[in-house]
Design a protein around this motif. Structure first.
Motif, PDB file in Angstrom:
ATOM      1  N   ASP A 244       4.558  39.529  23.480  1.00 45.95           N
ATOM      2  CA  ASP A 244       3.974  38.777  24.588  1.00 45.95           C
ATOM      3  C   ASP A 244       5.089  38.515  25.584  1.00 45.95           C
ATOM      4  O   ASP A 244       6.095  37.888  25.239  1.00 45.95           O
ATOM      5  CB  ASP A 244       3.404  37.456  24.038  1.00 45.95           C
ATOM      6  CG  ASP A 244       3.309  36.370  25.102  1.00 45.95           C
ATOM      7  OD1 ASP A 244       2.902  36.680  26.229  1.00 45.95           O
ATOM      8  OD2 ASP A 244       3.631  35.196  24.796  1.00 45.95           O
ATOM      9  N   CYS A 245       4.945  39.038  26.792  1.00 46.20           N
ATOM     10  CA  CYS A 245       6.025  38.963  27.783  1.00 46.20           C
ATOM     11  C   CYS A 245       5.586  38.167  29.002  1.00 46.20           C
ATOM     12  O   CYS A 245       4.406  38.111  29.327  1.00 46.20           O
ATOM     13  CB  CYS A 245       6.410  40.373  28.236  1.00 46.20           C
ATOM     14  SG  CYS A 245       6.931  41.406  26.861  1.00 46.20           S
ATOM     15  N   VAL A 246       6.568  37.571  29.692  1.00 46.89           N
ATOM     16  CA  VAL A 246       6.247  36.804  30.895  1.00 46.89           C
ATOM     17  C   VAL A 246       7.112  37.196  32.090  1.00 46.89           C
ATOM     18  O   VAL A 246       7.190  36.444  33.055  1.00 46.89           O
ATOM     19  CB  VAL A 246       6.351  35.279  30.659  1.00 46.89           C
ATOM     20  CG1 VAL A 246       5.222  34.791  29.782  1.00 46.89           C
ATOM     21  CG2 VAL A 246       7.690  34.898  30.078  1.00 46.89           C
ATOM     22  N   SER A 247       7.761  38.338  32.008  1.00 49.73           N
ATOM     23  CA  SER A 247       8.488  38.836  33.176  1.00 49.73           C
ATOM     24  C   SER A 247       8.653  40.343  33.001  1.00 49.73           C
ATOM     25  O   SER A 247       8.537  40.862  31.882  1.00 49.73           O
ATOM     26  CB  SER A 247       9.872  38.182  33.300  1.00 49.73           C
ATOM     27  OG  SER A 247      10.728  38.661  32.290  1.00 49.73           O
ATOM     28  N   GLY A 248       8.953  41.007  34.108  1.00 48.48           N
ATOM     29  CA  GLY A 248       9.192  42.446  34.033  1.00 48.48           C
ATOM     30  C   GLY A 248      10.355  42.740  33.102  1.00 48.48           C
ATOM     31  O   GLY A 248      10.313  43.696  32.312  1.00 48.48           O
ATOM     32  N   ASN A 249      11.388  41.912  33.181  1.00 49.83           N
ATOM     33  CA  ASN A 249      12.547  42.150  32.312  1.00 49.83           C
ATOM     34  C   ASN A 249      12.195  41.971  30.835  1.00 49.83           C
ATOM     35  O   ASN A 249      12.741  42.670  29.979  1.00 49.83           O
ATOM     36  CB  ASN A 249      13.705  41.221  32.688  1.00 49.83           C
ATOM     37  CG  ASN A 249      14.420  41.706  33.944  1.00 49.83           C
ATOM     38  OD1 ASN A 249      14.188  42.824  34.405  1.00 49.83           O
ATOM     39  ND2 ASN A 249      15.275  40.867  34.499  1.00 49.83           N
ATOM     40  N   GLU A 250      11.310  41.033  30.540  1.00 51.05           N
ATOM     41  CA  GLU A 250      10.881  40.893  29.139  1.00 51.05           C
ATOM     42  C   GLU A 250      10.101  42.134  28.693  1.00 51.05           C
ATOM     43  O   GLU A 250      10.266  42.606  27.564  1.00 51.05           O
ATOM     44  CB  GLU A 250      10.022  39.632  28.943  1.00 51.05           C
ATOM     45  CG  GLU A 250      10.836  38.344  28.842  1.00 51.05           C
ATOM     46  CD  GLU A 250      10.037  37.149  28.330  1.00 51.05           C
ATOM     47  OE1 GLU A 250      10.616  36.053  28.300  1.00 51.05           O
ATOM     48  OE2 GLU A 250       8.846  37.284  27.976  1.00 51.05           O
ATOM     49  N   VAL A 251       9.269  42.655  29.574  1.00 51.79           N
ATOM     50  CA  VAL A 251       8.507  43.875  29.224  1.00 51.79           C
ATOM     51  C   VAL A 251       9.499  44.998  28.902  1.00 51.79           C
ATOM     52  O   VAL A 251       9.392  45.671  27.870  1.00 51.79           O
ATOM     53  CB  VAL A 251       7.550  44.292  30.372  1.00 51.79           C
ATOM     54  CG1 VAL A 251       6.936  45.660  30.100  1.00 51.79           C
ATOM     55  CG2 VAL A 251       6.462  43.236  30.584  1.00 51.79           C
ATOM     56  N   LYS A 252      10.496  45.132  29.771  1.00 47.37           N
ATOM     57  CA  LYS A 252      11.501  46.187  29.579  1.00 47.37           C
ATOM     58  C   LYS A 252      12.270  45.970  28.276  1.00 47.37           C
ATOM     59  O   LYS A 252      12.444  46.889  27.474  1.00 47.37           O
ATOM     60  CB  LYS A 252      12.518  46.119  30.732  1.00 47.37           C
ATOM     61  CG  LYS A 252      12.531  47.367  31.595  1.00 47.37           C
ATOM     62  CD  LYS A 252      13.729  47.349  32.519  1.00 47.37           C
ATOM     63  CE  LYS A 252      13.326  46.867  33.905  1.00 47.37           C
ATOM     64  NZ  LYS A 252      14.401  46.727  34.865  1.00 47.37           N
ATOM     65  N   ALA A 253      12.722  44.729  28.053  1.00 44.96           N
ATOM     66  CA  ALA A 253      13.519  44.433  26.853  1.00 44.96           C
ATOM     67  C   ALA A 253      12.699  44.696  25.588  1.00 44.96           C
ATOM     68  O   ALA A 253      13.211  45.228  24.604  1.00 44.96           O
ATOM     69  CB  ALA A 253      13.996  42.979  26.875  1.00 44.96           C
ATOM     70  N   ALA A 254      11.426  44.321  25.629  1.00 49.97           N
ATOM     71  CA  ALA A 254      10.575  44.500  24.451  1.00 49.97           C
ATOM     72  C   ALA A 254      10.423  45.988  24.142  1.00 49.97           C
ATOM     73  O   ALA A 254      10.604  46.428  22.999  1.00 49.97           O
ATOM     74  CB  ALA A 254       9.217  43.850  24.680  1.00 49.97           C
TER      75      ALA A 254
END
Ligand code: LLP
Length: 389
Positions: free
Chosen positions: A68-78
């Motif tokens: 579950d992500c809340v930023s573009g960077n979290e999406v990328k990191a995941a």
């Protein structure tokens, strides 16, 4: 020497402060979550915001969880850590065009949409890419989470999600948008909820809303109830793993899924909090008028929860077994809120002793700042005591 869960002799050789993660405990926790969710066929998306440390993310991804992500960077990191894009959900009230486009290009599972203008922008950007995008509406169920006001999110007037009264209009708009498909509804009532009964009214609200969406002609395939399960900050040794069985059972007993519907969760804190500690050293013992201060080489920059939410983290002197004395345990930052605990009993502290601030695995490292131009502490792991660069 070891004290509790800490290999003190090994930790003593490491430059402080640092985050220390008990990977065995994390894996045990993940196993239990898997066992409990598989009983009911529930699906789990780890809330990356709780801790996005590379090794932690990779361990959770390897266990087969979604994110579950809340930023573009979290999406990328995941995705870089091994979470399949097909198990990534993306929430947040202020997704920018750049972040939406990034998530569209990754083909993530679903956007948790929080407002009408956002829904329209996702529709428009999907259209430009000639894609149909799966969305879930984040709805405020108006359920009180009985937790700290800063981490309550489910009440009606809120920057998060859609209010119940806005829904008739939202479904009207949805029916006209060509490039988004409504697949589900999403909720998150708050965080650090220790009384699992608190989730009952949420389940009841979900049941009610199911009828509403059905009447409106939507065939929802996915229900997402967010995260929020709390942990025992008072006694992490006695309760290293939260009562996941009781938590999932509440949903199983109270939430009625329709044919083939999938129930999703977004737990963060309950998965990672107890496996992490912030390890520091006593720099000075200062004797005041009536108190003594243990001044550490870590502060609110490395663990902001006490300063920000008046949160309690258990403190232990892991170098000492001497009789206890009372201390105010403070950091070096130029703010009076940089205090971890006051009038607190610790085994007698001496300069150089190692201090563990417990339950720091969630919202610890990830909320660290460089205020006072301090370094962000490194992370070390119980299964390989080498720093992650
Ligand atoms: N899903 C949504 C939509 C959320 O907003 C959150 C947390 C979660 C899942 C994960 O919740 P958890 O299972 O971790 O309770 N920094 C604060 C906590 C902020 C939580 C924000 N949202 C703290 O240190 O207590």
């Amino acid at each position: 020497m070891t004290k509790g869960i800490f290999p003190v002799d090994k930790l003593d050789k490491i430059e402080t402060p640092f985050y220390y993660y008990d990977i065995e405990l994390l894996k045990k926790t993940l196993d239990i979550v898997k066992t409990e969710t598989s009983k009911y066929g529930y699906s789990q998306h780890y809330a990356v915001k709780a801790n996005a440390n590379r090794t932690i993310l990779a361990t959770i991804a390897a266990a087969g969880f979604g994110a579950d992500c809340v930023s573009g960077n979290e999406v990328k990191a995941a995705i870089n850590a091994g979470f399949p894009a097909s198990k990534v959900v993306f929430a947040g009230v202020g997704k920018t065009d750049k972040e939406i486009n990034l998530a569209l290009d990754y083909d993530i599972f679903c956007f948790n949409v929080e407002s009408l203008p956002e829904l329209e922008v996702i529709n428009e950007l999907s259209g430009k890419k000639n894609k149909r995008t799966k969305v879930a509406l984040r709805i405020n169920p108006n359920v009180d989470a009985h937790t700290h006001e800063y981490i309550t999110t489910g009440l009606n007037e809120n920057k998060f999600g859609f209010s119940l009264s806005s829904l008739p209009n939202v479904v009207k708009v949805l029916k006209e948008l060509q490039y988004v498909d409504l697949i589900g509804i999403h909720f998150h009532i708050g965080s650090q909820i220790t009384e699992v009964e608190t989730f009952k009214p949420l389940c009841e609200k979900v049941n009610e809303l199911q009828t509403f969406f059905e009447k409106e002609g939507f065939d929802l395939t996915d229900i997402n109830v967010g995260g929020g399960l709390g942990i025992d900050y008072d006694d992490p040794n006695a309760n290293p793993i939260p009562d996941f069985a009781g938590y999932f059972a509440i949903f199983n007993q109270n939430l009625q899924l329709k044919n083939k519907q999938k129930l999703h969760f977004e737990l963060g804190r309950s998965i990672v909090a107890q496996c992490g500690s912030l390890i520091a050293r006593v720099t000075y013992i200062k004797h005041g008028e009536s108190k003594q201060f243990a001044i550490l080489d870590t502060g609110m920059t490395d663990l902001i929860r006490p300063a920000l939410y008046q949160a309690y983290h258990k403190v232990e002197n892991i170098s000492s077994n001497l009789p206890e004395q009372k201390y105010d345990v403070v950091g070096p930052i130029c703010e009076s809120s940089d205090t971890f605990v006051k009038d607190y009993s610790l085994n007698e502290c001496k300069r150089g002793d190692l201090i563990a601030l417990r339950s720091a695995g969630a919202y610890g490292e990830i909320m660290a700042s460089q205020y006072n131009l301090r370094d962000i502490p490194k992370a070390y792991f119980s299964n390989k005591l080498q720093a992650e660069e």
